[in-house]
Design an enzyme around this catalytic site. Structure first.
Site, PDB file in Angstrom:
ATOM      1  CE  LYS A   1      11.089  87.046  29.699  1.00 42.27           C
ATOM      2  NZ  LYS A   1      11.514  86.619  31.107  1.00 42.27           N
TER       3      LYS A   1
ATOM      4  CD  GLU B   1       8.815  89.160  32.510  1.00 41.60           C
ATOM      5  OE1 GLU B   1       8.537  88.890  33.782  1.00 41.60           O
ATOM      6  OE2 GLU B   1       9.868  88.906  31.973  1.00 41.60           O
TER       7      GLU B   1
ATOM      8  CE  LYS C   1      13.141  90.941  36.749  1.00 41.77           C
ATOM      9  NZ  LYS C   1      13.306  89.699  37.467  1.00 41.77           N
TER      10      LYS C   1
ATOM     11  CG  ASP D   1       9.981  89.590  38.265  1.00 40.75           C
ATOM     12  OD1 ASP D   1      10.089  89.906  37.140  1.00 40.75           O
ATOM     13  OD2 ASP D   1      10.850  89.454  39.055  1.00 40.75           O
TER      14      ASP D   1
ATOM     15  CG  ASP E   1      13.572  89.411  30.503  1.00 38.52           C
ATOM     16  OD1 ASP E   1      14.225  88.174  30.593  1.00 38.52           O
ATOM     17  OD2 ASP E   1      12.642  89.593  31.118  1.00 38.52           O
TER      18      ASP E   1
ATOM     19  NE  ARG F   1       6.382  81.948  34.443  1.00 42.46           N
ATOM     20  CZ  ARG F   1       6.635  81.548  35.462  1.00 42.46           C
ATOM     21  NH1 ARG F   1       6.075  80.838  36.181  1.00 42.46           N
ATOM     22  NH2 ARG F   1       8.025  81.630  35.971  1.00 42.46           N
TER      23      ARG F   1
ATOM     24  CG  ASP G   1      11.316  91.281  33.747  1.00 45.26           C
ATOM     25  OD1 ASP G   1      10.287  91.970  34.258  1.00 45.26           O
ATOM     26  OD2 ASP G   1      11.476  89.946  34.045  1.00 45.26           O
TER      27      ASP G   1
HETATM   28  N1  BES Z   1      13.639  87.637  33.534  1.00 46.66           N
HETATM   29  C1  BES Z   1      13.397  87.079  34.596  1.00 46.66           C
HETATM   30  C2  BES Z   1      14.252  85.789  34.762  1.00 46.66           C
HETATM   31  C3  BES Z   1      15.856  86.196  34.928  1.00 46.66           C
HETATM   32  C4  BES Z   1      16.082  86.198  35.778  1.00 46.66           C
HETATM   33  C5  BES Z   1      16.459  86.227  33.625  1.00 46.66           C
HETATM   34  C6  BES Z   1      17.794  86.270  36.287  1.00 46.66           C
HETATM   35  C7  BES Z   1      17.716  86.265  33.766  1.00 46.66           C
HETATM   36  C8  BES Z   1      18.553  86.347  35.162  1.00 46.66           C
HETATM   37  C9  BES Z   1      11.919  86.554  34.740  1.00 46.66           C
HETATM   38  O1  BES Z   1      10.897  87.367  34.175  1.00 46.66           O
HETATM   39  C10 BES Z   1      11.616  86.538  36.209  1.00 46.66           C
HETATM   40  O2  BES Z   1      11.676  87.606  36.792  1.00 46.66           O
HETATM   41  N2  BES Z   1      11.311  85.321  36.660  1.00 46.66           N
HETATM   42  C11 BES Z   1      10.823  85.221  38.189  1.00 46.66           C
HETATM   43  C12 BES Z   1      10.014  84.275  38.145  1.00 46.66           C
HETATM   44  C13 BES Z   1       9.033  84.138  39.543  1.00 46.66           C
HETATM   45  C14 BES Z   1       8.409  85.527  39.766  1.00 46.66           C
HETATM   46  C15 BES Z   1       8.316  83.132  39.659  1.00 46.66           C
HETATM   47  C16 BES Z   1      12.023  84.776  38.816  1.00 46.66           C
HETATM   48  O3  BES Z   1      13.010  84.106  38.087  1.00 46.66           O
HETATM   49  O4  BES Z   1      12.442  85.250  39.683  1.00 46.66           O
HETATM   50 ZN    ZN Z   2      11.595  88.617  32.418  1.00 47.30          ZN
HETATM   51 ZN    ZN Z   3      10.165  88.830  35.266  1.00 46.10          ZN
END
Ligand code: BES
Ligand code: ZN
Ligand code: ZN
Length: 501
Positions: free
Chosen positions: A269, A353, A281, A351, A292, A355, A274
């Site tokens: 990734k 993104e 966020k 968010d 990220d 996947r 992000d």
């Molecule tokens: N990049 C984030 C995940 C992340 C969170 C990485 C904290 C490092 C530290 C990812 O893209 C994300 O935002 N995931 C969301 C998914 C949700 C919207 C289902 C999350 O984990 O909140």
């Molecule tokens: Zn992310």
């Molecule tokens: Zn994200």
């Protein structure tokens, strides 16, 4: 930093500081530590008897020798209990001990061969662990610090003192490999530590090309137009909110051309920042989202290492690199995109993104001829809720392959823990209007993310590493230093090496 190996009696060597080690519970030290103790008239054993040295893990005791023996100082590093100690103990001790000495302004040091008594490490493994611990533990990211800070003293010279000549060639070879392993890991750290205004998708692709040119990999970079032509609707959808052009970076290492069908795919990734996109966020801690792209960086680092070690394997790295921004063209919640394999996705949360970009990259990797694949991603906050920052989560569709990944992690000292993938977890991704939604609600967020990815494995054995908890650390500890950890670069290399024919 130079690491030399010298055949010499540790008590005689002229050095500002010599590192020796001690297991917890040992009253009379043996080996090299014992030799030093005797030469110092039992100083170390007396300190042990006085309970001032316990040998606990992380303990460091500095003894000044005032001309009694060759080394001006002896640093006794505690190893903890002997039971279960592995090469990772050696990496940890080297990192802790050398940072301690650097803080004292010491620029040159010696160490006895850390390894004997530690899981009976052979000299090659010991040499590798010493080198990895040294380089990774002393690593600093200081590109943007004032010159005065920047020139703060480095410890730039380490000598391994070994009295047994027979062990030296294997030690030497271990140090050579460890250095290469550490350099690839530090490349990944450097990339992830850079701020997102510098480490753009374009910059990532330039670095990948430089690595390829310098070390003999095949590199190619697909532009937005190419992604459109290939119908990578999920990847392109994420890139829409940003002015930075997305890049799909491909690095190929062909070490076994006679077995072209045996090709490990590493898909990382590469979200260079992000924001969450339209599903923005919260502000607190958002700066960490420059990391990220750590999965992508780990793929580039691993390929650099493979190119330098040239094992007999084939490995293809694919890094979908883009920002996730909320620009005027950004995709909206409710949008439906079509991935390269034809599957449609209802984007409920912009968010989620990672996947999306990985789905197209995985299908593309299959088209490029990989026979099995690992994706590496800072994918879910939920993995931190489940596992903390202690280990990486792994999920997949092939237990044998997952076991190989876990084993590769063990020898790297990078812990990996498996989650289940029961069919029912797929249910929460059901959409009324598309083949799937990109999120599955609050429950088991890391697993439903993996279930989403499993739709894009195209029938191949696959393992997914969620490194959201392990890609960065908030404190210096062992061979990890605050900031990007470079996890799981060495795991990926070990996995590739295990597939050598
Ligand atoms: N990049 C984030 C995940 C992340 C969170 C990485 C904290 C490092 C530290 C990812 O893209 C994300 O935002 N995931 C969301 C998914 C949700 C919207 C289902 C999350 O984990 O909140
Ligand atoms: Zn992310
Ligand atoms: Zn994200």
């Amino acid at each position: 930093m130079e690491i030399k190996i010298l055949r010499e009696d540790a008590t005689k060597i002229q050095t500002p500081a010599l590192i020796v080690n001690l297991f917890e519970g040992v009253k009379t030290p043996g080996g090299a530590t014992g030799d030093i103790d005797k030469a110092l008239d039992g100083t170390i054993s007396r300190l042990i008897n006085d309970d001032e040295i316990k040998g606990t893990s992380g303990e460091l005791t500095l003894i000044h020798t005032f001309g009694k023996i060759g080394p001006n100082r002896v640093l006794v590093a505690g190893l903890g209990t002997q039971e279960g100690a592995t090469a990772d103990k050696v990496r940890e001790v080297m990192g802790n001990a050398l940072r301690f000495l650097r803080n004292k302004g010491i620029t040159s040091a010696c160490t006895t061969t850390q390894g004997p008594g530690i899981g009976e490490l052979d000299p090659r493994t010991a040499g590798q662990a010493i080198a990895e611990g040294t380089f990774l533990g002393l690593y600093r990211f200081k590109h943007y610090l004032a010159a005065s800070d920047k020139n703060s003293q480095e410890l730039n010279d380490l000598t391994i003192v070994e009295s047994n000549a027979d062990k030296i060639p294997a030690l030497q070879e271990g140090v050579r490999i460890g250095r290469i392993m550490a350099e690839g890991t530090m490349l990944a750290r450097d990339m992830a530590n850079e701020p997102a205004n510098i480490m753009t998708p374009t910059r990532m692709s330039e670095i990948a090309r430089q690595v390829a040119d310098a070390d003999g990999l095949e590199a190619s970079v697909l532009e937005r137009k190419d992604m459109d032509d290939l119908k990578m609707g999920a990847l392109v959808g994420v890139a829409k909110g940003s002015h930075q052009p997305p890049k799909l970076i491909i690095l190929k290492y062909n070490g076994d051309p006679d077995n072209a069908s045996n090709n490990l795919g590493l898909i990382g990734k590469g979200i260079t920042f992000d924001t969450g996109g339209i599903s923005l966020k919260p502000a607190g801690g958002m700066e960490d989202m420059k990391g990220d792209m750590s999965g992508g960086a780990s793929v580039i680092g691993a390929l650099q290492i493979l190119a330098r070690l040239h094992p007999k394997v084939n490995v293809t790295g694919v890094v979908p690199a883009t920002e996730n921004m909320p620009g005027g063209e950004a995709q909206r919640p409710g949008d439906i995109v079509r991935a390269m394999n034809g599957k449609t996705i209802e984007v409920i949360n912009t968010d989620a993104e990672g996947r999306l970009v990985l789905s197209d990259a995985m299908v593309y990797a299959k088209q490029q001829g990989v026979s099995r694949m690992v994706d590496i991603a800072t994918l879910t906050g939920a993995i931190i809720v489940s596992l903390g920052k202690i280990c990486t989560g792994v999920m997949g569709n092939d237990q044998d392959f997952i076991d190989h990944v876990i084993d590769a992690g063990k020898s790297a000292g990078e812990r990996v823990w498996q989650f289940p993938m029961f069919d029912e977890y797929r249910d929460s991704l059901k959409s009324n209007v598309a083949d799937m939604m990109n999120v599955g609600g609050r429950d088991a967020g890391s697993i439903t993310a993996a279930k989403f990815l499993s739709e894009f494995t195209e029938g191949l054995p696959w393992a997914h590493l969620d490194i959201a908890g392990t890609a960065r650390t908030d404190s210096d500890k062992g061979y990890l230093v605050k900031g990007s950890t470079g996890v799981p670069v060495r795991t990926l290399v070990n996995l590739a090496l295990a597939g050598e024919s």
